[in-house]
Write an enzyme that holds these catalytic residues in place. Structure first.
Site, short mmCIF file in Angstrom:
data_model
loop_
_atom_site.label_atom_id
_atom_site.label_comp_id
_atom_site.label_asym_id
_atom_site.label_seq_id
_atom_site.Cartn_x
_atom_site.Cartn_y
_atom_site.Cartn_z
N ARG A 296 0.76 -1.20 0.03
CA ARG A 296 -0.15 0.10 -0.18
C ARG A 296 0.95 1.23 0.08
NH1 ARG A 296 -4.76 -2.51 4.17
NH2 ARG A 296 -5.91 -3.35 2.39
N TYR A 440 -6.16 -1.09 -6.80
CA TYR A 440 -5.43 -2.34 -6.01
C TYR A 440 -4.89 -2.13 -4.92
CZ TYR A 440 -0.94 -1.39 -8.75
OH TYR A 440 0.11 -0.98 -9.21
N GLU A 441 -4.72 -3.39 -4.11
CA GLU A 441 -4.14 -3.30 -2.64
C GLU A 441 -5.32 -2.58 -1.82
OE1 GLU A 441 -2.36 -5.20 -2.24
OE2 GLU A 441 -1.27 -5.44 -4.28
N GLY A 442 -6.70 -2.67 -2.26
CA GLY A 442 -7.70 -1.89 -1.41
C GLY A 442 -7.92 -0.72 -2.24
#
Length: 593
Positions: A296, A440-442
């Site tokens: 993140r 992506y990655e949340g």
């Protein structure tokens, strides 16, 4: 061809003048091997690699893309050689422990090296990035034997790593994953299921790929409490470390994407593949979050790299492009028109990008310093405080840096006019490649919910209160000749403190409130963070003389006057509440009558 010149002068300024990095490193015996000269040498070498190796294959990699054929994935022309050079240069293990073949460099430094790779070739950067993340998870939770087996090979680039979380029906809600792990008599597990969106799930860059896979054992508790983590190698590893037979894991296809086309995003099928438990059963999510939180922050760096690349190209184009005349009179009488830099709106777009770039770079180094404290400090109180700070700022680093970067990249593309939409100038690829960083990655919406929910409301504002106290202490110590930034910083700290208390009160009365306010709150804390960074930048620049430092002060003025006012709008939207959003019926969104 697009240009890129690594912003080494600004990187040196951030490390040496703003954060006094050498003193910080030398005060810790675990980092005493790092000094300013070492850091500068590393950044200079990475600049050469980025400019000479990864930049030239960025556009060609996008045009050729990754290919899937007969169950195998191949990367674009030039990627294998670039990856070999990257691995041989020791770059994969730059921040890894020396015990496993790494160089033990601090995060404050590696974030800047990563920025240059993301600026010049984000698709390429994703391959070693996932390896580093996998290595971090294993170093934190794997057994000694597992570490000895996998980490040296990952950091040398002989093997690579992946993160296998998402399934077709389960994205953010990992508690409902269906991938099964059935225990064998020898202690291994048979892993069966399908994972999607797996970056680097298969490729031809390394001889083995080490998949870290989330799965559930048959008797696992429901939800996220029942998730375990497993090592599933593409090729099984013999007891002597050599590669054995092919494991029952393979790509089913690769995704056809908007951007980062040279990065192989795979559908991975596990058909009773042999896996090995990392840590304890039902405790896999904690291990995977080590990797996810690293990724993140890296997505924020991806945003910064793209924005720096876009700014440099837009600024050069605006300097060269002649169009129209200045409103205050002709500036280039010997030319048919003036440079478009004479136009206020073009300057607005370029200054917005540059102001956010410089604050983002400082903020990335600041978060890196907090991570270094958690890893290298021996002071329990300092470690606890830094852990709180990292928890609070990780969603800011991911979401705010990528949101501001995407806006900057769009503005940079706009500076080119119609040429920004044409492939050869590189801006349309930059826009396409960066868009995923917000997803992506949340997604950034999920990051906002994490900030407002887990990191603020759940702890009754403790984390943000500690952060604001630090900011106020710093601002109060500024000299009176920096009152423009001192007053602004203290005012923003008060505004964010007040809106935080308001949010906590409202959330206790209305369960819908926090979700509706989340994105605006994240941007409010992001603006607070950037103001704090400019306070630190201004203090460091004021102590120096020369045009370079005067420009830092001028950009701080620009940020305060032209970007910070967005805080007022963000707070107004938070106070508007959730009813104006939630009062629409669900039918409204599909009923076109």
């Amino acid at each position: 061809m697009p240009i890129y010149n690594a912003p080494l002068a600004d990187m040196r300024f951030i490390l040496n003048d703003v954060f006094n990095a050498e003193q910080f490193w030398q005060s810790n015996e675990k980092l005493a091997h790092v000094d300013a000269a070492t850091a500068e040498a590393i950044l200079e070498e990475m600049a050469k690699f980025a400019q000479n190796v990864t930049l030239p294959i960025n556009r060609t990699g996008d045009e050729e893309g990754a290919h899937y054929e007969n169950g195998k994935v191949s990367t674009p022309t030039g990627f294998k050689e670039a990856f070999r050079q990257y691995a041989e240069g020791g770059w994969i293990g730059l921040g890894a422990d020396e015990e496993w073949g790494g160089q033990g460099m601090p995060k404050m430094l590696t974030v800047l090296a990563d920025e240059m790779l993301f600026a010049t070739n984000p698709s390429f950067m994703l391959y070693p990035l996932l390896s580093v993340g996998a290595g971090m998870a294993l170093n934190s939770y794997a057994s000694q034997e597992q570490k000895e087996t996998y980490l040296p090979k990952i950091y040398s680039g002989e093997w690579s790593g992946t993160m296998c979380l998402t399934e077709p029906h389960a994205g953010t809600d990992l508690g409902i994953i269906k991938t099964k792990a059935e225990r064998n008599t020898d202690g291994s597990y048979n892993i069966t299921g399908t994972k999607i969106f797996i970056t680097g799930g298969d490729h031809d860059l390394a001889e083995n790929i080490i998949h870290l896979v989330l799965a559930k054992t048959p008797d696992a508790p429901a939800g996220s409490r029942g998730i375990s983590l497993f090592i599933v190698p593409k090729f099984l590893v013999n007891t002597d470390g050599s590669l054995g037979e092919r494991n029952a894991v393979a790509p089913g296809s690769i995704e056809h994407k908007m951007g980062i086309k040279a990065s192989a995003t795979c559908v991975m099928n596990f058909d009773g593949a042999k896996g090995f438990l990392v840590g304890q059963e039902n405790h896999g999510l904690a291990a995977m979050f080590v990797m996810m939180n690293y990724e993140r922050l890296s997505m924020g760096i991806q945003g910064l790299g793209a924005s720096e690349f876009a700014y440099q190209n837009a600024a050069q184009y605006a300097t060269d492009r002649i169009q129209g005349r200045s409103a205050s009179g002709v500036k280039s009488p010997n030319k048919a028109a003036d440079s478009i830099l004479v136009h206020g709106d073009v300057r607005r777009m370029l200054l917005n990008a540059r102001a956010n770039n410089e604050a983002s770079r400082a903020f990335a180094v600041y978060v890196g310093q907090q991570l270094d404290i958690t890893k290298f400090s021996t002071d329990p109180e300092a470690i606890a405080k830094a852990n709180n700070r990292v928890a609070l700022l990780t969603p800011i680093a991911k979401a705010y840096l990528t949101d501001t970067a995407f806006n900057a990249v769009i503005d940079a593309q706009m500076c080119f006019g119609g040429h920004g939409y044409i492939r050869e100038w590189g801006m349309e690829q930059c826009v396409r490649d960066l868009r995923i960083a917000q997803i992506y990655e949340g997604t950034n919406g999920v990051q906002s919910q994490d900030l407002i929910g887990r990191k603020t409301i759940k702890c009754n504002g403790e984390f943000i209160a500690e952060y604001i106290a630090e900011i106020r202490d710093f601002a109060n110590d500024l000299d009176t000749d920096l009152n423009f930034i001192k007053d602004a910083t203290l005012d923003v700290a008060t505004e964010v403190d007040m809106i935080t208390q308001y949010i906590i009160e409202q959330a206790n009365e209305n369960s819908e409130f926090s979700n509706a306010a989340a994105v605006d709150y994240l941007h409010a804390v992001g603006l607070l963070s950037f103001t704090y960074m400019y306070a630190r930048i201004a203090k460091a620049a004021k102590a120096k003389s020369g045009e370079f430092y005067q420009n830092k002060l001028a950009l701080a003025h620009y940020f305060i006057q032209r970007i910070l006012p967005d805080l007022t709008a963000r707070i107004a939207k938070i106070k508007a509440g959730s009813d104006v959003i939630m009062n629409f019926s669900e039918d409204y969104f599909t009923n076109q009558a």
